[in-house]
Enzyme design. Structure first.
Site, mmCIF file in Angstrom:
data_model
loop_
_atom_site.group_PDB
_atom_site.id
_atom_site.type_symbol
_atom_site.label_atom_id
_atom_site.label_comp_id
_atom_site.label_asym_id
_atom_site.label_seq_id
_atom_site.Cartn_x
_atom_site.Cartn_y
_atom_site.Cartn_z
ATOM 1 N NE ARG A 106 -25.964 2.605 28.643
ATOM 2 C CZ ARG A 106 -26.915 1.782 28.215
ATOM 3 N NH1 ARG A 106 -28.184 2.010 28.527
ATOM 4 N NH2 ARG A 106 -26.616 0.733 27.471
ATOM 5 C CG ASP A 165 -29.225 -6.367 23.241
ATOM 6 O OD1 ASP A 165 -30.156 -6.222 22.434
ATOM 7 O OD2 ASP A 165 -28.749 -5.432 23.902
ATOM 8 C CD GLU A 166 -34.509 -5.460 22.525
ATOM 9 O OE1 GLU A 166 -35.070 -4.634 23.271
ATOM 10 O OE2 GLU A 166 -34.618 -5.448 21.299
#
Length: 457
Positions: free
Chosen positions: A34, A94-95
DNA sequence: ACGGGTTCAACG
DNA sequence: TCGTTGAAC
């Protein structure tokens, strides 16, 4: 992927699924990548252009399609750690949300931070929104002071306890799974989700009561969960609302008459940092699905091709349902097929293929059979039940660009013992004895170890 | 040709 | 209550 291949740790990395067309589609991008401008919306080749050193790891392929089980299982590992400390809701792959109220109350009563002689470093690295850095002290000293304030509001003391607990949990996750994670600590789900994204990666952010207004006042409306789409856009264009704070101008009734009673009330509340949503206490998914797209020239043109892919998708789904049954003793009751299609004649009627569902029968072959029946039922509607005719397995009328088969209405089998017959009577609305017997026979066949002795009697 | 999932609200 | 659609992430 960086855990599986530790040599990738610290390198710009992305996960791609497929790679034939423009290097594949990115589904995850490491923070290093990123930093080089790599975005999730890019293709593999594009990522290589902006970051030639990027390491591209491919998603496993099974039955001709991307297989995401690795990542589902990784999510489960994290949930297994986090769910030890409080009510836990798996919100996505993933949360998770955690309700740590009880643990925080306990800590406040038995070992409050104000009594702590040492606060661990991970806790001290927390970001406290609105905490001023006066006097040029070490930021960690400011955090320590905030955590240990004796004159704080009770609710902020709970938040301080939550901060300590979450730091511990994140360290446990790292130790036991090798995954890092970020966290938001706040008084409700909305604020916690917002805060969790504010300091990444691998950091945690706290939202004290006093900072809520300042946080929301200037927050762009699109940053709020649920307002990133059409509702957020219409809020902006219809009411001129560009920040969450702008919403404060509107009385509850105005919002309700424009957006409906539920959405209106919800908007009025979130403007004030109020969100009554409970953390659900659900560790497992409510449905399973398996799908694949067939873009552009790959669009499916024949029944045989559709049947082939439905068979592959049903195989994967059946395998996941089998795991769910074995591991969690859960059974799905509804099978749903969704297809995307267009009529090659009028290129406009792109996406109107109806989804269809039916009772789910366990067994790969039965699911494959039912899936194809559902497809044909949808196809007949799609074609308007007239005109276009298939000639010898060929057709000019339709193209299929996507297929998804999913299983929902998943319920736990009463694990106790005695009343499995009661359970099946409850599950089968049909008054037919035969239907109930089929149901029971199916469960016996599926789960011989756990249930045979009860049901065969 | 922004993939493959997943959840939820609204609607009839 | 159910099946279906569409939004949202």
């Amino acid at each position: 992927e960086q855990r599986k291949q530790p040599n990738l740790r610290g390198l710009p990395t992305a996960v791609v699924q497929y790679n034939e067309w423009k290097g594949g589609a990115l589904i995850a991008v490491s923070y290093e990548a990123r930093g080089h401008g790599v975005k999730r919306s890019m293709r593999g080749h594009e990522a290589k252009q902006v970051c030639p050193e990027i390491q591209l790891v491919q998603v496993p392929v099974a039955r001709g399609k991307a297989d995401l089980n690795t990542y589902r299982n990784a999510g489960s590992e994290v949930v297994a750690v986090l769910s030890r400390k409080g009510r836990c809701e798996r919100a996505s792959i993933d949360e998770v949300y955690l309700d740590l109220t009880d643990a925080a109350e306990k800590m406040l009563a038995e070992a409050p931070p104000e009594n702590l002689e040492v606060v661990d470093d991970e806790t001290l690295k927390s970001h406290i929104l609105g905490l001023s850095n006066e006097g040029g002290l070490n930021p960690k000293e400011n955090v320590r002071d905030w955590l240990c304030r004796k004159d704080a509001d009770h609710r902020d003391k709970l938040l301080a306890c939550g901060t300590v607990i979450v730091a511990e949990l994140r360290m446990q996750v790292l130790k036991e799974t090798e995954f890092t994670c970020s966290a938001g600590i706040a008084h409700n789900k909305m604020l916690a989700k917002l805060a969790s994204g504010m300091n990444k990666p691998a950091q945690q952010t706290v939202v004290p009561l006093s900072s809520v207004k300042g946080l929301l006042d200037s927050l762009p409306i699109k940053k709020m969960k649920q307002l990133g789409g059409k509702l957020g856009t219409s809020l902006q264009s219809d009411l001129g609302v560009s920040t969450v704070g702008d919403l404060l101008r509107f009385p509850e009734e105005k919002l309700q008459e424009r957006y409906g009673i539920n959405t209106g009330t919800w908007l009025w509340n979130i403007a004030r940092g109020i969100s009554g949503e409970e953390v659900q206490g659900r560790l497992l998914p409510k449905s399973h699905g398996s799908g694949k797209t067939f873009p552009g020239p790959r669009a499916l043109k024949t029944n045989a091709a559709v049947q082939h892919w439905l068979n592959e998708l049903c195989e994967e789904l059946a395998e996941r349902l089998r795991s769910d049954l074995d591991q969690n003793k859960r059974i799905a009751h509804t099978l749903t097929l969704h297809a995307s299609a267009y009529k090659s004649s009028d290129a406009d009627s792109q996406k109107n293929f109806p989804s269809k569902s039916c009772p789910l029968r366990y067994g790969t072959a039965k699911m494959q059979e039912d899936a194809f029946i559902l497809f044909q039922a949808g196809l007949r509607e799609f074609l308007g039940s007239h005109n276009i005719k298939a000639q010898g397995g060929q057709n000019n009328g339709w193209r299929i660009t996507g297929l998804t088969i999913s299983a929902s209405k998943i319920v736990e089998i009463p694990s106790g013992t005695s009343s499995i017959m009661k359970y099946f009577h409850g599950q089968c609305p049909s008054s037919s004895k035969q239907a109930r017997d089929d149901c029971v026979q199916e469960a016996v066949r599926l789960s011989p170890s756990g249930f045979s002795s009860q049901t065969s009697s």
